[in-house]
Every structure is written in structure tokens, then in C-alpha cells.
Design a protein around this motif. Sequence first.
Motif, short mmCIF file in Angstrom:
data_model
loop_
_atom_site.label_atom_id
_atom_site.label_comp_id
_atom_site.label_asym_id
_atom_site.label_seq_id
_atom_site.Cartn_x
_atom_site.Cartn_y
_atom_site.Cartn_z
N SER A 61 29.14 59.16 19.83
CA SER A 61 30.30 58.58 19.14
C SER A 61 31.63 58.97 19.79
O SER A 61 32.66 58.33 19.54
N LYS A 62 31.60 60.01 20.62
CA LYS A 62 32.81 60.44 21.33
C LYS A 62 33.09 59.61 22.58
O LYS A 62 34.22 59.61 23.09
N VAL A 63 32.08 58.96 23.11
CA VAL A 63 32.18 58.36 24.45
C VAL A 63 32.54 56.88 24.35
O VAL A 63 31.88 56.11 23.65
N GLU A 64 33.58 56.50 25.05
CA GLU A 64 34.04 55.12 25.13
C GLU A 64 34.02 54.70 26.59
O GLU A 64 34.61 55.38 27.44
N MET A 65 33.32 53.61 26.92
CA MET A 65 33.29 53.19 28.32
C MET A 65 34.40 52.19 28.60
O MET A 65 34.43 51.10 28.02
N ILE A 66 35.31 52.58 29.46
CA ILE A 66 36.42 51.72 29.88
C ILE A 66 36.52 51.79 31.40
O ILE A 66 37.08 52.75 31.95
N PRO A 67 35.98 50.84 32.12
CA PRO A 67 36.10 50.84 33.59
C PRO A 67 37.56 50.69 34.02
O PRO A 67 38.38 50.13 33.28
N HIS A 68 37.85 51.17 35.20
CA HIS A 68 39.20 51.02 35.76
C HIS A 68 39.57 49.54 35.85
O HIS A 68 38.72 48.67 36.01
N GLY A 69 40.87 49.28 35.80
CA GLY A 69 41.39 47.93 35.99
C GLY A 69 42.37 47.90 37.15
O GLY A 69 43.02 48.91 37.46
N PHE A 70 42.49 46.75 37.77
CA PHE A 70 43.28 46.61 39.01
C PHE A 70 44.16 45.37 38.94
O PHE A 70 43.77 44.35 38.35
N ASP A 71 45.31 45.46 39.57
CA ASP A 71 46.12 44.26 39.77
C ASP A 71 45.52 43.52 40.96
O ASP A 71 45.90 43.73 42.11
N LEU A 72 44.54 42.68 40.66
CA LEU A 72 43.74 42.06 41.72
C LEU A 72 44.57 41.16 42.63
O LEU A 72 44.26 41.02 43.82
N GLU A 73 45.62 40.57 42.09
CA GLU A 73 46.46 39.70 42.91
C GLU A 73 47.15 40.48 44.02
O GLU A 73 47.42 39.94 45.10
N GLU A 74 47.46 41.74 43.77
CA GLU A 74 48.11 42.57 44.80
C GLU A 74 47.21 42.72 46.02
O GLU A 74 47.69 42.81 47.15
N PHE A 75 45.90 42.78 45.80
CA PHE A 75 44.96 42.90 46.91
C PHE A 75 44.71 41.56 47.60
O PHE A 75 44.48 41.50 48.80
N ALA A 76 44.77 40.48 46.82
CA ALA A 76 44.41 39.16 47.35
C ALA A 76 45.55 38.52 48.13
O ALA A 76 45.30 37.75 49.07
N ASN A 77 46.78 38.82 47.76
CA ASN A 77 47.93 38.10 48.33
C ASN A 77 48.89 39.07 49.00
O ASN A 77 49.94 39.40 48.47
N VAL A 78 48.51 39.52 50.18
CA VAL A 78 49.34 40.44 50.95
C VAL A 78 50.05 39.66 52.05
O VAL A 78 49.38 39.04 52.89
N PRO A 79 51.37 39.66 52.08
CA PRO A 79 52.09 38.95 53.15
C PRO A 79 51.68 39.47 54.53
O PRO A 79 51.52 40.68 54.73
N ASN A 80 51.53 38.55 55.47
CA ASN A 80 51.05 38.92 56.81
C ASN A 80 51.99 39.89 57.52
O ASN A 80 51.54 40.71 58.32
N ASP A 81 53.29 39.81 57.21
CA ASP A 81 54.23 40.71 57.91
C ASP A 81 53.96 42.17 57.57
O ASP A 81 54.16 43.06 58.40
N ARG A 82 53.46 42.44 56.35
CA ARG A 82 53.13 43.82 56.00
C ARG A 82 51.90 44.30 56.75
O ARG A 82 51.81 45.46 57.17
N VAL A 83 50.95 43.41 56.97
CA VAL A 83 49.75 43.77 57.73
C VAL A 83 50.12 44.04 59.19
O VAL A 83 49.68 45.03 59.78
N GLU A 84 50.96 43.16 59.74
CA GLU A 84 51.36 43.33 61.14
C GLU A 84 52.19 44.59 61.33
O GLU A 84 52.14 45.23 62.38
N ILE A 100 46.41 47.81 53.96
CA ILE A 100 45.38 48.50 54.74
C ILE A 100 44.11 47.66 54.82
O ILE A 100 43.54 47.46 55.90
N TYR A 101 43.66 47.18 53.67
CA TYR A 101 42.40 46.44 53.66
C TYR A 101 42.46 45.20 54.56
O TYR A 101 41.46 44.81 55.18
N GLN A 102 43.63 44.57 54.63
CA GLN A 102 43.75 43.36 55.43
C GLN A 102 43.70 43.62 56.93
O GLN A 102 43.55 42.69 57.72
N LEU A 103 43.81 44.88 57.32
CA LEU A 103 43.66 45.23 58.74
C LEU A 103 42.22 45.11 59.21
O LEU A 103 41.96 44.92 60.40
#
Length: 376
Positions: free
Chosen positions: A161-184, A267-270
Motif C-alpha cells: 500500500s506504500k508503493v506507487e508506480m510512476i515512471p519518469h516522464g519526458f518532454d518528448l518534443e525536445e528530443f524529436a525536434n532539435v535544430p540542425n545548427d545545435r547539432v552542428e 547529443i543524440y542527434q550526433l
Amino acid sequence: MESKHILYIVSNVSKAIAFEWIADELSKKGFKISFLILGKSEETGFADYLKVSGIPYKSFSLGGKLSWPSLIYKLYNTIKTFSPDVVHTHLVEASLLGLLAAKLAGVRYRISTRHHSTFHHQYHPRAVLYDKIINRLSTKIIAISPNVKRVLLEREKVDPSKVEMIPHGFDLEEFANVPNDRVELLRKKYHISEDAFVVGSIGRYFSLKGIQYLIKAFIKFKKEVPNAHLCLFNAHGPYKKELHELLKELNQDEYTEVAFENDLFAIYQLFDVYVHVPIDPEIEAFGQTYVESLASSRASIFTLSGIAHEFVIDGYNALVVPYQNADAIYQALNRLHKDNELKSRLTSNAAASVKDYNLQKFINRLEALYLQSDED
């Protein structure tokens, strides 16, 4: 209704995008948020963020165990001054010291998030006592994955009864839409050639992360793919000496080590291929990098640990290899280098596989948990 005050206590956090997301989103929902930060340095990137954002916080120097009684007393006084409705702790020292101080200060609703699974059981058995004390002091424990929940219930016999499962959450758009100039910008910063086939990993230097198997695989792969380049980010930790011995087989211009880079999303886009190969199925409590890599639509090679068991499917959104197997990693690298159709299939399926780990779903679950304190 008066705003509910949530006081976070965290330890050894220098830069923490996840806590920034939490503070921003919960503030929008009308919660009053504040932080106590325990660490070796009181001046951190995270403290700078809180200062600029106008979020109340206080930093404390975290020393050895002999200094803990004094620190508990300081935390107790600060908690009494802040007068929160809920104290929520993250990481071991913050949870051990912060929960005790909160209990002494009369805070009735005390939450800890458990960020490790079997690490103490396997590598530091004496520290399991700390985990059990934290479990006792918590009125609720957030398990970030089914793996962590199993450890709490089966190994540590926590009241379900003490344990609550809450997986981490992410701003997924931040990972999906990275401007190319930042990668370069990163490519130039770290002198990575435009025509390089970049194999990347993000993980501290611990043997349990399996980076030693990646390096062995890459050495073999490099002999067949001359333009291959290895990038190791978050490259620091207690296993550094052993990994540097392996890296001696490569020329210094054939790999890049970076201890810290602020732009995680770029980083991931590299990477042409991302590799994360922890050494067993339970050692990762969650494994945020699984979600981040797939959210970034990277072709990935994984072993299954932590949360990966819930959504990684071999040949559909990643290539899955056996644990502690450099040859299997080498073969997977070869497949992704040679088979563009396979690589395209993995990347096209990747982002949709982790859509349930979005930030709003996570914040809504936290909100519901905090509001339970009105009912208890």
C-alpha cells in the motif's frame, strides 16, 4: 483553496532537466514548489536555474557521515521554516537525511522516489540498511519501473500500500525536434568529421553499464569501417581506468570522451547508432536513456534492463543483444552500417514506442499523488 506546498529535497544534483520540468509544470498547476539541495558544492547549474526562475531554495554542504547529525538539524529547522504540506525526496542521502528531518519536523506526508533497483543488493549490501530505513520513513514510495517495484516488494518486503508506480516522464518534443545548427555546433565543438559514422553512448563509467563491451566491439568494427568514430558522453566514474586501458587500442582521433555536455537533446542527434548495454536485466532501475534514444529516433543497440523490458522489441524499434557480449554488439553495428532498410525501420518505429512516457502524463500522476494528502 490555498496552494499546496511541495518541498523537494535532492542530493548530488548539478544539472537536472527533469527537476526543471517538474518545477515548471507543477507551478503552472498552482502548486507552491521549493527545493533543498544537498551536495559537495552549493553553486550548481540547478541552483542557478532555481534562482533565475524565482523558485525558493536553499543549498547545504553534504559531507561525510560524521557531519550528518548537524545536517539533519539544519534540515529540520529549514523544513519547520518552509512549513511544507509534502516533502518529496530524491536519491539516497537526500532521502535518508531529509525524511528523518521531515518526520521530526512533523511533516505527515513524506514521499521518496526510489532511483536504484538492485545496485545496493549486488554491490553495496551494507547500504541496503539505508534503503530499509528510507522505506520506513516514507509514507509513500514511488517506484519508477516494474523492476524497482519488484525489488521493494519482494526483496525489501515493503507494504504494497506504500508503493506507487510512476515512471519518469519526458518532454518528448525536445528530443524529436532539435535544430540542425545545435547539432552542428556540437560536431564542431568536439571535432567530429562530417563523414564519420558515429557510434555513441551516454553513461557514467561504471562496469555495470557495459561500456567495456561496447569499446571492444567498436575496436573490431573500426577495422572494417575506417570512418567510424566512437563518442562517449558522461564519461567519468570509478571504472575510468579500466576503460582507458581498452581505449589505448584506438588512436586518440578515433574516439571522443566528454564528461559533461549541457545540450542533451543535440547529443543524440550526433549519433548514427546509439548503444546502451547494461550487464543484466535488473541493474537499471529505469534507464532514461532508452526513452531518450528512441524519442530521438536513433537506430539503437540495447541489452534489456530496467524499463526497456516494457517497450523495446528486437528488430522493430531497436536491435537487442545478449548481456556482456562484445561480439554480438559488433555484429549489430555491422548490420546497421550495411542495412539501410533495417536502420530506417528501427528509426521510424522508435519515437512512437515511447509516447506513453510523456511529461504531461507523469505530471498528472504526481499531482494525483500529492492531492492524496488531502484525503489521508
